[in-house]
Write a protein that holds these residues in place. Sequence first.
Motif, PDB file in Angstrom:
ATOM      1  N   ALA A 143       0.824  -1.212   0.000  1.00  0.00           N
ATOM      2  CA  ALA A 143       0.000   0.000   0.000  1.00  0.00           C
ATOM      3  C   ALA A 143       0.862   1.267   0.000  1.00  0.00           C
ATOM      4  O   ALA A 143       0.441   2.313  -0.509  1.00  0.00           O
ATOM      5  CB  ALA A 143      -0.936  -0.005   1.213  1.00  0.00           C
ATOM      6  N   GLU A 144       2.067   1.174   0.574  1.00  0.00           N
ATOM      7  CA  GLU A 144       2.976   2.334   0.528  1.00  0.00           C
ATOM      8  C   GLU A 144       3.324   2.650  -0.933  1.00  0.00           C
ATOM      9  O   GLU A 144       3.364   3.813  -1.342  1.00  0.00           O
ATOM     10  CB  GLU A 144       4.259   2.039   1.317  1.00  0.00           C
ATOM     11  N   GLY A 145       3.581   1.601  -1.702  1.00  0.00           N
ATOM     12  CA  GLY A 145       3.856   1.790  -3.126  1.00  0.00           C
ATOM     13  C   GLY A 145       2.642   2.334  -3.871  1.00  0.00           C
ATOM     14  O   GLY A 145       2.755   3.190  -4.748  1.00  0.00           O
ATOM     15  N   ILE A 146       1.467   1.823  -3.494  1.00  0.00           N
ATOM     16  CA  ILE A 146       0.224   2.295  -4.125  1.00  0.00           C
ATOM     17  C   ILE A 146       0.005   3.778  -3.830  1.00  0.00           C
ATOM     18  O   ILE A 146      -0.385   4.560  -4.704  1.00  0.00           O
ATOM     19  CB  ILE A 146      -0.971   1.436  -3.625  1.00  0.00           C
ATOM     20  N   TYR A 147       0.264   4.184  -2.582  1.00  0.00           N
ATOM     21  CA  TYR A 147       0.085   5.605  -2.255  1.00  0.00           C
ATOM     22  C   TYR A 147       1.085   6.464  -3.053  1.00  0.00           C
ATOM     23  O   TYR A 147       0.721   7.517  -3.584  1.00  0.00           O
ATOM     24  CB  TYR A 147       0.254   5.839  -0.749  1.00  0.00           C
TER      25      TYR A 147
ATOM     26  N   MET B  74       5.251   4.930 -12.346  1.00  0.00           N
ATOM     27  CA  MET B  74       6.699   4.681 -12.325  1.00  0.00           C
ATOM     28  C   MET B  74       7.262   4.918 -10.920  1.00  0.00           C
ATOM     29  O   MET B  74       8.134   4.182 -10.455  1.00  0.00           O
ATOM     30  CB  MET B  74       7.411   5.636 -13.292  1.00  0.00           C
ATOM     31  N   ALA B  75       6.773   5.955 -10.265  1.00  0.00           N
ATOM     32  CA  ALA B  75       7.266   6.275  -8.921  1.00  0.00           C
ATOM     33  C   ALA B  75       6.858   5.178  -7.936  1.00  0.00           C
ATOM     34  O   ALA B  75       7.665   4.751  -7.098  1.00  0.00           O
ATOM     35  CB  ALA B  75       6.729   7.626  -8.466  1.00  0.00           C
ATOM     36  N   GLY B  76       5.615   4.704  -8.066  1.00  0.00           N
ATOM     37  CA  GLY B  76       5.163   3.622  -7.188  1.00  0.00           C
ATOM     38  C   GLY B  76       6.029   2.383  -7.347  1.00  0.00           C
ATOM     39  O   GLY B  76       6.414   1.739  -6.370  1.00  0.00           O
TER      40      GLY B  76
END
Length: 547
Positions: free
Chosen positions: A364-368, A376-378
């Motif tokens: 979820a940290e990546g999703i946020y 790309m940032a995720g």
Amino acid sequence: MRCACLIVALVVSPFALAGAQDTTHYTHADTLRGSNGPGRAWWDVQFYDLHTSVNPADSTIGGWNAITYRVLQPGKEMQIDLQVPLQVDSIVQERKKLTSRRDGNAFFVTLKAQQKAGATGTITVWYHGKPRVGRRLPWDGGFTFPKDSLGRQWLATANQGLGASVWWPNKHYLRDEPDSQRIAITVPDSLIDVSNGRLRKTTKNADGTTTYEWFVVSPINNYDVTINAAHYAHLSDTLAGETGKLSLDFWPLDYHADTARREFQRQVPSMLRCFEHWFGPYPWYADGYKLVETPHLGMEHQSAVAYGNHFLNGYLGRDLSYTGLGLQWDFIIVHESAHEWWGNSLSAQDHADMWLHESFANYAEGIYTECMMGKMAGAAYMIGARRGVRNDRPIVPVFGVNAQGSGDMYPKGGNMLHTIRAIIDDDAKWRDILRGLQKAFYHQTVTGKQVQDYISREAGIDLSKVFAQYLTTIKIPVFEYRVQGSTLSYRWSNVVPGFDMPVRVNIPGLGTRQLKPTEAWQTLEASPKASELSVDENFYVTAAATP
Ligand SMILES: [Zn+2]
């Protein structure tokens, strides 16, 4: 929960090399604690009516919990857990004192009569004592009685892993949650207690104390039940969410009110919208969303998320992805709030499946990050987080003894999910799967296998070997390849038997190809330049050219 383990993970267990199936170091007490034993299996918790008074002057607590249960099959002896050094004063049913015997942290209570299947009953457990004071919450858990920076009393509980019976008597078993719970906490008048759910009543008592009666109308993990008492300010807001108006309540220390208003309002609405988009509606509209400032770093206390990140971005100002992306947002708000979906609504039945909480919260940290800064940032956040993987021991340990696996359940488990998204290669379908899991297992306790099977079924791909690889071994798959003339040969090594994960590879001259390697060598016509191939880095694997 428990971003906490990111640091716990740095402590190598003495049993790290013992292997996942070695149970020799588990005790009788571990089995009592972690399994659905004969004192537990016959009854189902319906309601906890918890009343606890806290006296910070001498660090003591006391009170009672009335446990309402439904009888699943006939039984008479009931296991209730309360950890030493706390004492049970009496256990009462229909005004009659019951007898019990203590076995460490478990009490075996003999009920008035054999209980009939389908009936309901209530027993009330009175207790008191000095609860365990954690040396360092949330990792070393229990109670804490610190002072705020103005020297005023503050108190809090955090007890994940250790468990709720460290401060109140209950059926200490993850699989069985009450359908609702009252949490009535009495503290000195100068303090405000903020617990889970909604505040129903405040009663000023004659002895200089006040009772705050909180009520959770939904099932709740018992380790999520919390006391937080301090000189709080109260800020309120609402969010127009997927299923209506969601109340947002923030309880910072009074002198942090302005900072909290700014930081919480900057991050919380965007985060909740992002998570609702990807995971489905916030699971606790009836109980509301709350952030409560705590003297410890944080914990996913349901509908009362503990927050102690000092209003900093990152994890206490650090970026766990080493990319800089983690410094764009407050780790504790994001990670702990993600647990409202992953851990609190969809909850593991056994500690061995804590990856259901932590791998998804890490993901979820990546999703946020993706919601805020793009796909790309995720992806870069998730890939960067691999630096935190230790591969010291498997993520999933033995079941039935309250054992917990490696701290790799965070970054490695999150990257397993990121890899599965890359395998599926269809973001709409992936989002449907995440939302579908939340819908199918809404407010339920589940096994890891149920979740694995759901994902495989909905993806239309048998992912069982992928889960087995990343959850039960410490091996990262190796994509082995060699080029001889115009033949590219490739296979998986360092994998569980039958590992057959598809993978995307960019091959000079051929472009991007989805390959389906197995442990046996396969070949492909390619140019000699194929030796410069690269594996899509969204797949958590390594590549190795072999002679
Ligand atoms: Zn967590």
